[in-house]
Design a protein around this motif. Structure first.
Motif, PDB file in Angstrom:
ATOM      1  N   ARG A   1      50.099 -91.490  47.760  1.00 43.89           N
ATOM      2  CA  ARG A   1      48.735 -91.999  47.908  1.00 43.89           C
ATOM      3  C   ARG A   1      48.565 -93.483  47.607  1.00 43.89           C
ATOM      4  O   ARG A   1      47.477 -93.899  47.240  1.00 43.89           O
ATOM      5  CB  ARG A   1      47.791 -91.189  47.036  1.00 43.89           C
ATOM      6  CG  ARG A   1      47.742 -89.749  47.473  1.00 43.89           C
ATOM      7  CD  ARG A   1      46.647 -89.011  46.806  1.00 43.89           C
ATOM      8  NE  ARG A   1      46.757 -87.606  47.145  1.00 43.89           N
ATOM      9  CZ  ARG A   1      46.421 -86.634  46.372  1.00 43.89           C
ATOM     10  NH1 ARG A   1      45.924 -86.888  45.187  1.00 43.89           N
ATOM     11  NH2 ARG A   1      46.544 -85.389  46.754  1.00 43.89           N
ATOM     12  N   GLY A   2      49.565 -94.256  47.725  1.00 49.61           N
ATOM     13  CA  GLY A   2      49.384 -95.692  47.578  1.00 49.61           C
ATOM     14  C   GLY A   2      50.093 -96.288  46.380  1.00 49.61           C
ATOM     15  O   GLY A   2      50.734 -95.600  45.601  1.00 49.61           O
ATOM     16  N   GLU A   3      49.945 -97.591  46.272  1.00 50.28           N
ATOM     17  CA  GLU A   3      50.661 -98.359  45.253  1.00 50.28           C
ATOM     18  C   GLU A   3      50.321 -97.914  43.842  1.00 50.28           C
ATOM     19  O   GLU A   3      51.206 -97.753  43.011  1.00 50.28           O
ATOM     20  CB  GLU A   3      50.341 -99.849  45.432  1.00 50.28           C
ATOM     21  CG  GLU A   3      51.263-100.770  44.693  1.00 50.28           C
ATOM     22  CD  GLU A   3      52.719-100.618  45.140  1.00 50.28           C
ATOM     23  OE1 GLU A   3      53.585-100.606  44.253  1.00 50.28           O
ATOM     24  OE2 GLU A   3      52.980-100.496  46.334  1.00 50.28           O
TER      25      GLU A   3
ATOM     26  N   ALA B   1      52.892 -96.256  40.918  1.00 46.05           N
ATOM     27  CA  ALA B   1      53.008 -96.690  39.523  1.00 46.05           C
ATOM     28  C   ALA B   1      52.763 -95.519  38.584  1.00 46.05           C
ATOM     29  O   ALA B   1      53.476 -95.338  37.593  1.00 46.05           O
ATOM     30  CB  ALA B   1      52.016 -97.822  39.245  1.00 46.05           C
ATOM     31  N   GLY B   2      51.751 -94.698  38.901  1.00 44.65           N
ATOM     32  CA  GLY B   2      51.456 -93.517  38.086  1.00 44.65           C
ATOM     33  C   GLY B   2      52.595 -92.522  38.117  1.00 44.65           C
ATOM     34  O   GLY B   2      52.964 -91.948  37.087  1.00 44.65           O
ATOM     35  N   ALA B   3      53.169 -92.315  39.295  1.00 45.53           N
ATOM     36  CA  ALA B   3      54.289 -91.378  39.421  1.00 45.53           C
ATOM     37  C   ALA B   3      55.497 -91.872  38.638  1.00 45.53           C
ATOM     38  O   ALA B   3      56.210 -91.076  38.023  1.00 45.53           O
ATOM     39  CB  ALA B   3      54.648 -91.179  40.895  1.00 45.53           C
ATOM     40  N   LYS B   4      55.703 -93.172  38.642  1.00 43.48           N
ATOM     41  CA  LYS B   4      56.814 -93.730  37.868  1.00 43.48           C
ATOM     42  C   LYS B   4      56.593 -93.475  36.380  1.00 43.48           C
ATOM     43  O   LYS B   4      57.528 -93.112  35.661  1.00 43.48           O
ATOM     44  CB  LYS B   4      56.952 -95.223  38.143  1.00 43.48           C
ATOM     45  CG  LYS B   4      58.133 -95.841  37.433  1.00 43.48           C
ATOM     46  CD  LYS B   4      58.305 -97.299  37.770  1.00 43.48           C
ATOM     47  CE  LYS B   4      59.517 -97.826  37.015  1.00 43.48           C
ATOM     48  NZ  LYS B   4      59.660 -99.251  37.125  1.00 43.48           N
TER      49      LYS B   4
ATOM     50  N   ALA C   1      45.862 -89.905  38.744  1.00 47.96           N
ATOM     51  CA  ALA C   1      45.005 -89.417  39.832  1.00 47.96           C
ATOM     52  C   ALA C   1      43.713 -90.213  39.894  1.00 47.96           C
ATOM     53  O   ALA C   1      43.232 -90.559  40.980  1.00 47.96           O
ATOM     54  CB  ALA C   1      44.721 -87.928  39.647  1.00 47.96           C
ATOM     55  N   MET C   2      43.148 -90.522  38.730  1.00 48.31           N
ATOM     56  CA  MET C   2      41.905 -91.318  38.698  1.00 48.31           C
ATOM     57  C   MET C   2      42.139 -92.723  39.245  1.00 48.31           C
ATOM     58  O   MET C   2      41.313 -93.254  39.989  1.00 48.31           O
ATOM     59  CB  MET C   2      41.325 -91.371  37.284  1.00 48.31           C
ATOM     60  CG  MET C   2      40.750 -90.037  36.840  1.00 48.31           C
ATOM     61  SD  MET C   2      40.244 -89.999  35.106  1.00 48.31           S
ATOM     62  CE  MET C   2      39.014 -91.271  35.057  1.00 48.31           C
ATOM     63  N   GLU C   3      43.279 -93.315  38.888  1.00 47.28           N
ATOM     64  CA  GLU C   3      43.614 -94.642  39.403  1.00 47.28           C
ATOM     65  C   GLU C   3      43.761 -94.627  40.922  1.00 47.28           C
ATOM     66  O   GLU C   3      43.354 -95.556  41.599  1.00 47.28           O
ATOM     67  CB  GLU C   3      44.904 -95.163  38.753  1.00 47.28           C
ATOM     68  CG  GLU C   3      44.738 -95.597  37.328  1.00 47.28           C
ATOM     69  CD  GLU C   3      43.857 -96.822  37.172  1.00 47.28           C
ATOM     70  OE1 GLU C   3      43.944 -97.738  38.017  1.00 47.28           O
ATOM     71  OE2 GLU C   3      43.081 -96.852  36.208  1.00 47.28           O
ATOM     72  N   ALA C   4      44.339 -93.556  41.443  1.00 46.56           N
ATOM     73  CA  ALA C   4      44.582 -93.461  42.879  1.00 46.56           C
ATOM     74  C   ALA C   4      43.291 -93.312  43.666  1.00 46.56           C
ATOM     75  O   ALA C   4      43.191 -93.762  44.804  1.00 46.56           O
ATOM     76  CB  ALA C   4      45.506 -92.300  43.188  1.00 46.56           C
ATOM     77  N   THR C   5      42.305 -92.677  43.061  1.00 45.78           N
ATOM     78  CA  THR C   5      41.042 -92.444  43.783  1.00 45.78           C
ATOM     79  C   THR C   5      40.022 -93.537  43.525  1.00 45.78           C
ATOM     80  O   THR C   5      38.981 -93.556  44.184  1.00 45.78           O
ATOM     81  CB  THR C   5      40.438 -91.079  43.383  1.00 45.78           C
ATOM     82  OG1 THR C   5      40.218 -91.058  41.982  1.00 45.78           O
ATOM     83  CG2 THR C   5      41.370 -89.943  43.785  1.00 45.78           C
ATOM     84  N   ARG C   6      40.303 -94.444  42.598  1.00 47.20           N
ATOM     85  CA  ARG C   6      39.389 -95.533  42.305  1.00 47.20           C
ATOM     86  C   ARG C   6      39.367 -96.503  43.484  1.00 47.20           C
ATOM     87  O   ARG C   6      40.416 -96.927  43.970  1.00 47.20           O
ATOM     88  CB  ARG C   6      39.817 -96.253  41.045  1.00 47.20           C
ATOM     89  CG  ARG C   6      38.825 -97.302  40.573  1.00 47.20           C
ATOM     90  CD  ARG C   6      39.196 -97.857  39.229  1.00 47.20           C
ATOM     91  NE  ARG C   6      39.016 -96.802  38.237  1.00 47.20           N
ATOM     92  CZ  ARG C   6      39.742 -96.694  37.127  1.00 47.20           C
ATOM     93  NH1 ARG C   6      40.686 -97.556  36.870  1.00 47.20           N
ATOM     94  NH2 ARG C   6      39.515 -95.726  36.285  1.00 47.20           N
ATOM     95  N   PRO C   7      38.175 -96.858  43.989  1.00 42.03           N
ATOM     96  CA  PRO C   7      38.103 -97.803  45.130  1.00 42.03           C
ATOM     97  C   PRO C   7      38.658 -99.170  44.725  1.00 42.03           C
ATOM     98  O   PRO C   7      38.467 -99.632  43.611  1.00 42.03           O
ATOM     99  CB  PRO C   7      36.607 -97.923  45.422  1.00 42.03           C
ATOM    100  CG  PRO C   7      35.908 -96.913  44.575  1.00 42.03           C
ATOM    101  CD  PRO C   7      36.866 -96.413  43.536  1.00 42.03           C
TER     102      PRO C   7
END
Length: 127
Positions: free
Chosen positions: A47-49, A53-56, A119-125
């Motif tokens: 889901r993006g950059e 980072a979160g997955a790492k 997940a919250m970081e990924a969905t934040r606009p």
């Protein structure tokens, strides 16, 4: 010259079986936890950059937890080698199982928080 039979200390088969069962339960619990964390990391990594980072971060935590748990198991095995009698083995076993269950619960909680943050970081606009 070998030690007299009454001075040798042998771990009874029942105790070995109990220890093996506890190791298996701890390993199974950790593998299930790790599998869930890896699945979550894999699904959010797409889901993006910010998600990468979160997955790492999730992967890094999972590896750290694995290392901690393996070290605890090795320490436990080491302590059993030096046990003087069956009551000491039982005490060491109880302490190890309690400590591992507590550690796994804490690790699961921490991993859940990390996954939620990612997940919250990924969905934040992005602005």
């Amino acid at each position: 010259m070998s030690e007299p039979a009454h001075e040798r200390f042998e771990i009874p088969q029942e105790m070995r079986s109990m220890a093996e069962t506890s190791f298996k339960q701890a390993r199974d619990a950790f593998e299930k936890f790790l599998g869930g964390a890896q699945a979550a990391a894999g699904s959010i990594e797409e889901r993006g950059e910010s998600m990468r980072a979160g997955a790492k971060d999730i992967s890094t935590k999972a590896l750290s937890f694995a290392e901690t748990n393996v070290q605890a198991s090795l320490d436990y095995a080491q302590s059993l080698i030096h046990a003087k009698d069956l009551s000491e083995i039982m005490r060491l076993h109880g302490e190890y199982v309690q400590a591992q269950m507590k550690a796994l619960a804490e690790q699961a909680s921490e991993m859940g928080q990390t996954v939620s943050r990612a997940a919250m970081e990924a969905t934040r606009p992005k602005h």
